[in-house]
Motif scaffolding. Structure first.
Motif, short mmCIF file in Angstrom:
data_model
loop_
_atom_site.label_atom_id
_atom_site.label_comp_id
_atom_site.label_asym_id
_atom_site.label_seq_id
_atom_site.Cartn_x
_atom_site.Cartn_y
_atom_site.Cartn_z
N ILE A 1 -1.04 31.61 -34.72
CA ILE A 1 -0.08 30.60 -35.19
C ILE A 1 -0.75 29.23 -35.21
N GLU A 2 -0.53 28.53 -36.30
CA GLU A 2 -1.21 27.25 -36.53
C GLU A 2 -0.15 26.22 -36.94
N LYS A 3 -0.16 25.09 -36.24
CA LYS A 3 0.90 24.10 -36.54
C LYS A 3 0.72 23.44 -37.91
N GLY B 1 -7.91 21.18 -37.85
CA GLY B 1 -8.24 20.49 -36.59
C GLY B 1 -9.72 20.12 -36.58
N ASN B 2 -10.34 20.23 -35.43
CA ASN B 2 -11.74 19.79 -35.31
C ASN B 2 -12.70 20.64 -36.13
N THR B 3 -12.30 21.90 -36.41
CA THR B 3 -13.18 22.75 -37.22
C THR B 3 -13.47 22.08 -38.56
N GLY B 4 -12.46 21.48 -39.17
CA GLY B 4 -12.65 20.85 -40.47
C GLY B 4 -13.01 19.37 -40.37
N ASN C 1 -15.63 18.18 -38.13
CA ASN C 1 -16.83 17.93 -37.33
C ASN C 1 -18.07 17.78 -38.20
N THR C 2 -19.17 17.39 -37.55
CA THR C 2 -20.41 17.13 -38.30
C THR C 2 -21.31 18.38 -38.36
N THR C 3 -20.81 19.49 -37.88
CA THR C 3 -21.35 20.85 -38.07
C THR C 3 -22.76 21.10 -37.52
N GLU D 1 4.37 25.71 -35.29
CA GLU D 1 3.90 24.99 -34.10
C GLU D 1 4.39 25.66 -32.81
N ALA D 2 3.51 25.85 -31.87
CA ALA D 2 3.93 26.36 -30.55
C ALA D 2 4.53 25.19 -29.78
N HIS D 3 5.77 25.37 -29.32
CA HIS D 3 6.41 24.31 -28.55
C HIS D 3 6.32 24.57 -27.05
N ALA E 1 -6.32 25.56 -28.77
CA ALA E 1 -5.74 24.45 -29.53
C ALA E 1 -6.51 23.15 -29.33
N SER E 2 -7.77 23.22 -28.99
CA SER E 2 -8.68 22.08 -28.74
C SER E 2 -7.94 20.93 -28.04
N GLY E 3 -7.86 19.75 -28.65
CA GLY E 3 -7.31 18.57 -27.97
C GLY E 3 -5.87 18.72 -27.50
N PHE F 1 -18.35 23.37 -32.33
CA PHE F 1 -18.48 24.04 -33.63
C PHE F 1 -19.60 25.05 -33.58
N LYS F 2 -20.73 24.63 -32.98
CA LYS F 2 -21.90 25.51 -32.89
C LYS F 2 -21.57 26.81 -32.17
N ALA F 3 -20.56 26.74 -31.29
CA ALA F 3 -20.25 27.90 -30.45
C ALA F 3 -19.20 28.80 -31.07
C1 LIG Z 1 -15.84 14.06 -35.46
C2 LIG Z 1 -16.28 15.31 -34.75
C3 LIG Z 1 -17.60 15.72 -34.84
C4 LIG Z 1 -18.01 16.88 -34.20
N1 LIG Z 1 -19.30 17.30 -34.39
C5 LIG Z 1 -19.70 18.49 -33.87
C6 LIG Z 1 -20.99 18.99 -34.18
O1 LIG Z 1 -21.76 18.37 -34.92
N2 LIG Z 1 -21.36 20.19 -33.64
C7 LIG Z 1 -20.54 20.88 -32.81
O2 LIG Z 1 -20.94 21.93 -32.31
N3 LIG Z 1 -19.27 20.46 -32.55
C8 LIG Z 1 -18.83 19.28 -33.06
N4 LIG Z 1 -17.55 18.83 -32.82
C9 LIG Z 1 -16.67 19.61 -31.94
C10 LIG Z 1 -16.07 20.77 -32.71
O3 LIG Z 1 -15.50 20.31 -33.91
C11 LIG Z 1 -15.00 21.48 -31.89
O4 LIG Z 1 -15.45 21.72 -30.57
C12 LIG Z 1 -14.62 22.81 -32.51
O5 LIG Z 1 -14.47 22.70 -33.91
C13 LIG Z 1 -13.33 23.29 -31.89
O6 LIG Z 1 -12.83 24.38 -32.63
P1 LIG Z 1 -11.43 24.99 -32.26
O7 LIG Z 1 -11.18 26.12 -33.18
O8 LIG Z 1 -11.38 25.25 -30.79
O9 LIG Z 1 -10.42 23.77 -32.47
P2 LIG Z 1 -9.69 23.25 -33.78
O10 LIG Z 1 -10.47 23.46 -35.01
O11 LIG Z 1 -9.24 21.85 -33.47
O12 LIG Z 1 -8.45 24.23 -33.86
C14 LIG Z 1 -7.34 24.10 -33.01
C15 LIG Z 1 -6.12 24.27 -33.87
O13 LIG Z 1 -4.97 24.31 -33.03
C16 LIG Z 1 -3.91 23.76 -33.75
N5 LIG Z 1 -2.85 23.40 -32.81
C17 LIG Z 1 -2.83 22.39 -31.92
N6 LIG Z 1 -1.68 22.37 -31.25
C18 LIG Z 1 -0.94 23.42 -31.73
C19 LIG Z 1 0.35 23.93 -31.44
N7 LIG Z 1 1.13 23.36 -30.53
N8 LIG Z 1 0.79 25.01 -32.13
C20 LIG Z 1 0.01 25.61 -33.08
N9 LIG Z 1 -1.22 25.15 -33.40
C21 LIG Z 1 -1.69 24.08 -32.73
C22 LIG Z 1 -4.54 22.56 -34.45
O14 LIG Z 1 -3.77 22.16 -35.57
C23 LIG Z 1 -5.91 23.11 -34.84
O15 LIG Z 1 -5.96 23.60 -36.16
C24 LIG Z 1 -17.10 17.65 -33.42
C25 LIG Z 1 -15.77 17.25 -33.34
C26 LIG Z 1 -15.34 16.10 -34.02
C27 LIG Z 1 -13.91 15.69 -33.93
#
Ligand SMILES: Cc1cc2nc3c(=O)[nH]c(=O)nc-3n(C[C@H](O)[C@H](O)[C@H](O)COP(=O)(O)OP(=O)(O)OC[C@H]3O[C@@H](n4cnc5c(N)ncnc54)[C@H](O)[C@@H]3O)c2cc1C
Length: 407
Positions: free
Chosen positions: A55-57, A63-66, A68-70, A198-200, A228-230, A360-362
């Motif tokens: 489930i994705e809000k 989120g950070n996946t889209g 980041n600097t990859t 969205e998960a509440h 849900a990262s941040g 992202f790398k992980a």
């Molecule tokens: C500017 C920037 C640069 C970065 N550069 C790098 C880099 O160069 N190399 C690297 O390795 N990492 C980098 N990172 C870190 C990396 O982007 C993240 O650690 C990684 O993408 C996290 O992936 P994720 O799937 O855990 O989180 P996300 O992609 O943030 O996915 C979490 C999802 O949870 C969803 N969500 C949140 N709350 C709820 C809810 N209540 N209910 C349902 N859905 C919810 C969000 O909408 C989001 O889509 C960077 C991050 C940023 C912001």
């Protein structure tokens, strides 16, 4: 393609279904970023579990996946981190073929600059540790750096460039491709991917998971993985758990596109700027985190100003370029700059978070071992050190040096 162009692009097949949530799933993954979608993919592919919802809000990869600097590398200091990030790097190397979808992984090398005696000692120590773990990592002299990146100003700046570590197998990939690739293949195996949901609240009873209260109603489940990262800390609190996470904005920006000018990735944690060039020709530039907690996906102007100052000092040739856009993402940072991939005290509740500025790398590696942890109710040996237990035992995995982004 011609037919679709004439049709106004209305008949392209959907990349994944858009189902309404069922009443019950064996497993709910909260968060449709790369880590969450990858977890669902590996749960279905490697553990034969298909009754899963992600489930994705918002939208997938929003989120950070889209954001980041990859940058992808595995040159971390401690054995536990080196094994985790190297597991991921190996999966990246075969991911386009595994998913039959091009994630545009480009192994153009990653350089970490040393600007002072302390940097040199820390970086050389890390190179030795990497080599002991079988990870490609080498020291470059100033002259070797100049050969690889002739546009770099190495001497005439406040913190001169004295050398660098270099990981040839490191590089960059296409950020949203990994989310889309995992989503398509998970969907094909029967995983329900539910956007705008969205998960509440995470509901528990007698120390066990009951399900998730969402914007599309209550969904029952035996297991819930929060990815849900941040926003993971906020969700954990709804289940009565306080995670050791700080959520802060981290920014990036891109320039106007130019002809190929830099064919590797260069990071500097001392002056604080990191850069690569996208296939479209834009410079992709990363900054540091804000110094305060916040959920605004924007970040402070002073941080961007500092990063641009460092960029122009290191690469004077960029001085006249225009920046196209800037954005922020909310990163979740642990006290030791290492992630949490763990069960919790609540039966059926799992967390994958704390990736901070470097997850992202992980993505494939984290998803792969998290799927194992959820399916088997115990960690994979690669993520055993990244449990919540370490904040009780004090066995932290301090990777502030290798994290390479100031926070
Ligand atoms: C500017 C920037 C640069 C970065 N550069 C790098 C880099 O160069 N190399 C690297 O390795 N990492 C980098 N990172 C870190 C990396 O982007 C993240 O650690 C990684 O993408 C996290 O992936 P994720 O799937 O855990 O989180 P996300 O992609 O943030 O996915 C979490 C999802 O949870 C969803 N969500 C949140 N709350 C709820 C809810 N209540 N209910 C349902 N859905 C919810 C969000 O909408 C989001 O889509 C960077 C991050 C940023 C912001």
């Amino acid at each position: 393609m011609a037919k679709n162009a004439l049709n106004g692009h209305k008949d392209w097949p959907k990349m994944w279904r858009s189902p309404e949530p069922r009443e019950f799933y064996d497993i709910i993954i909260i968060g449709g970023g790369g880590h969450g979608l990858g977890t669902a993919y590996y749960l279905a592919k490697e553990h034969g579990l298909k009754n899963i919802a992600v489930i994705e809000k918002g939208w997938l990869g929003g989120g950070n996946t889209g954001r980041n600097t990859t940058i992808i590398r595995s040159n971390y200091l401690w054995d536990d981190s080196a094994h985790l990030y190297e597991h991921s790097l190996k999966l990246w190397e075969n991911l386009s073929s595994d998913l039959n979808y091009n994630v545009m992984f480009s192994q153009r090398g990653v350089m970490n600059l040393a600007h002072n005696e302390h940097d040199i000692k820390e970086i050389k120590r890390r190179i030795s540790a990497n080599n002991l773990n079988g990870i490609d990592s080498l020291w470059l002299s100033k002259e070797e750096i100049q050969k690889k990146v002739p546009i770099m100003n190495t001497d005439n700046l406040r913190y001169p460039v004295l050398g660098a570590s270099y990981q040839p197998r490191g590089g960059v990939a296409r950020h949203d491709a990994i989310a889309w690739g995992f989503a398509m293949r998970a969907d094909e195996m029967g995983v329900d991917i539910i956007q705008n949901c969205e998960a509440h609240q995470i509901k528990t009873k007698n120390g066990k998971i009951e399900g998730v209260e969402t914007s599309k109603g209550f969904i029952r489940s035996n297991k819930v993985g929060v990815v849900a990262s941040g926003h993971t800390g906020v969700l954990a609190e709804t289940a009565g758990i306080r995670l050791p996470l700080q959520s802060k904005p981290l920014q990036a920006l891109v320039s106007e596109p130019i002809k190929p000018i830099i064919n590797t990735v260069v990071m500097s944690s001392a002056v604080h700027a990191y850069v690569s060039q996208s296939d479209k020709g834009e410079l992709v530039i990363g900054a540091g985190t804000d110094s305060y907690n916040s959920f605004t996906q924007r970040g402070g102007f002073d941080i961007i100003e500092e990063t641009i100052r460092a960029m122009v000092e290191l690469y004077p040739v960029f001085g006249k370029m225009k920046m196209l856009r800037q954005w922020g993402g909310i990163v979740d940072i642990c006290p030791d700059a290492s992630p949490i991939i763990s069960k919790s005290d609540i039966e059926g509740l799992f967390f994958n978070c704390g990736w901070g500025t470097g997850g992202f790398k992980a993505t494939p590696g984290s998803a792969n071992v998290f799927a194992h942890t959820i399916a088997k109710n115990e960690p994979h040996q690669i993520n055993a050190a990244f449990s919540l237990e370490r904040f009780v035992s004090g066995k932290l995995v301090d990777e502030h040096g290798a994290a390479a982004v100031a926070h």
